[in-house]
Scaffold this motif. Structure first.
Motif, PDB file in Angstrom:
ATOM      1  N   GLU A   1     110.592  19.907  13.211  1.00 13.16           N
ATOM      2  CA  GLU A   1     112.312  19.983  13.051  1.00 13.16           C
ATOM      3  C   GLU A   1     111.971  21.504  12.671  1.00 13.16           C
ATOM      4  O   GLU A   1     112.735  22.174  12.693  1.00 13.16           O
ATOM      5  N   ALA A   2     111.660  21.864  11.414  1.00 13.61           N
ATOM      6  CA  ALA A   2     110.945  23.227  10.607  1.00 13.61           C
ATOM      7  C   ALA A   2     110.720  24.230  12.080  1.00 13.61           C
ATOM      8  O   ALA A   2     111.216  25.040  11.648  1.00 13.61           O
ATOM      9  N   LEU A   3     109.995  24.237  12.519  1.00 13.72           N
ATOM     10  CA  LEU A   3     108.859  24.588  13.053  1.00 13.72           C
ATOM     11  C   LEU A   3     109.982  24.987  14.439  1.00 13.72           C
ATOM     12  O   LEU A   3     110.227  26.538  15.131  1.00 13.72           O
ATOM     13  N   ARG A   4     111.356  24.422  15.093  1.00 16.54           N
ATOM     14  CA  ARG A   4     112.035  24.540  15.833  1.00 16.54           C
ATOM     15  C   ARG A   4     112.968  25.451  15.562  1.00 16.54           C
ATOM     16  O   ARG A   4     113.566  26.397  16.242  1.00 16.54           O
TER      17      ARG A   4
ATOM     18  N   ALA B   1     111.026  30.259  18.742  1.00 16.31           N
ATOM     19  CA  ALA B   1     112.079  30.845  19.180  1.00 16.31           C
ATOM     20  C   ALA B   1     111.898  32.507  18.759  1.00 16.31           C
ATOM     21  O   ALA B   1     111.416  33.699  19.871  1.00 16.31           O
ATOM     22  N   GLY B   2     112.161  32.752  17.706  1.00 21.86           N
ATOM     23  CA  GLY B   2     111.923  34.320  17.283  1.00 21.86           C
ATOM     24  C   GLY B   2     110.322  35.085  17.186  1.00 21.86           C
ATOM     25  O   GLY B   2     110.528  36.008  17.277  1.00 21.86           O
TER      26      GLY B   2
ATOM     27  N   GLY C   1     118.383  26.382  23.021  1.00 21.06           N
ATOM     28  CA  GLY C   1     118.935  26.255  22.940  1.00 21.06           C
ATOM     29  C   GLY C   1     119.435  26.283  24.576  1.00 21.06           C
ATOM     30  O   GLY C   1     118.728  26.171  25.593  1.00 21.06           O
ATOM     31  N   ALA C   2     120.535  25.951  24.850  1.00 18.18           N
ATOM     32  CA  ALA C   2     121.023  25.869  26.404  1.00 18.18           C
ATOM     33  C   ALA C   2     121.366  26.873  26.537  1.00 18.18           C
ATOM     34  O   ALA C   2     121.286  27.303  28.291  1.00 18.18           O
TER      35      ALA C   2
ATOM     36  N   PRO D   1     120.243  37.689  25.979  1.00 17.14           N
ATOM     37  CA  PRO D   1     120.015  38.827  26.296  1.00 17.14           C
ATOM     38  C   PRO D   1     118.735  38.817  25.467  1.00 17.14           C
ATOM     39  O   PRO D   1     118.209  38.733  23.909  1.00 17.14           O
ATOM     40  N   VAL D   2     117.723  39.387  25.725  1.00 18.07           N
ATOM     41  CA  VAL D   2     116.546  40.385  25.543  1.00 18.07           C
ATOM     42  C   VAL D   2     116.194  41.791  25.038  1.00 18.07           C
ATOM     43  O   VAL D   2     116.789  42.299  25.143  1.00 18.07           O
ATOM     44  N   ARG D   3     116.622  41.229  23.688  1.00 17.43           N
ATOM     45  CA  ARG D   3     116.927  43.165  22.859  1.00 17.43           C
ATOM     46  C   ARG D   3     115.215  43.889  22.312  1.00 17.43           C
ATOM     47  O   ARG D   3     114.201  43.268  21.666  1.00 17.43           O
TER      48      ARG D   3
END
Length: 56
Positions: free
Chosen positions: A10-13, A17-18, A49-50, A54-56
């Motif tokens: 849960e902490a890793l989730r 993604a970042g 997430g659902a 955008p990729v920046r």
């Protein structure tokens, strides 16, 4: 799974993604400018997430 494993996942989730980086086989970045990126796979829903971002 043990309780500590569930807490760890849960902490890793919240942050994994970042930490993801897309690279070509030669190590270069594959995108030239910001764009919309589609991700597929069984873990994507929990990772980014659902809604697509955008990729920046």
């Amino acid at each position: 799974m043990a309780d500590y494993e569930l807490r760890h996942i849960e902490a890793l989730r919240k942050d994994l993604a970042g930490c993801t980086v897309l690279l070509k086989k030669d190590g270069s970045f594959p995108l030239e400018k910001p764009c919309t990126l589609a991700a597929y796979g069984s873990g994507v829903r929990r990772t980014i997430g659902a809604a697509p971002a955008p990729v920046r």
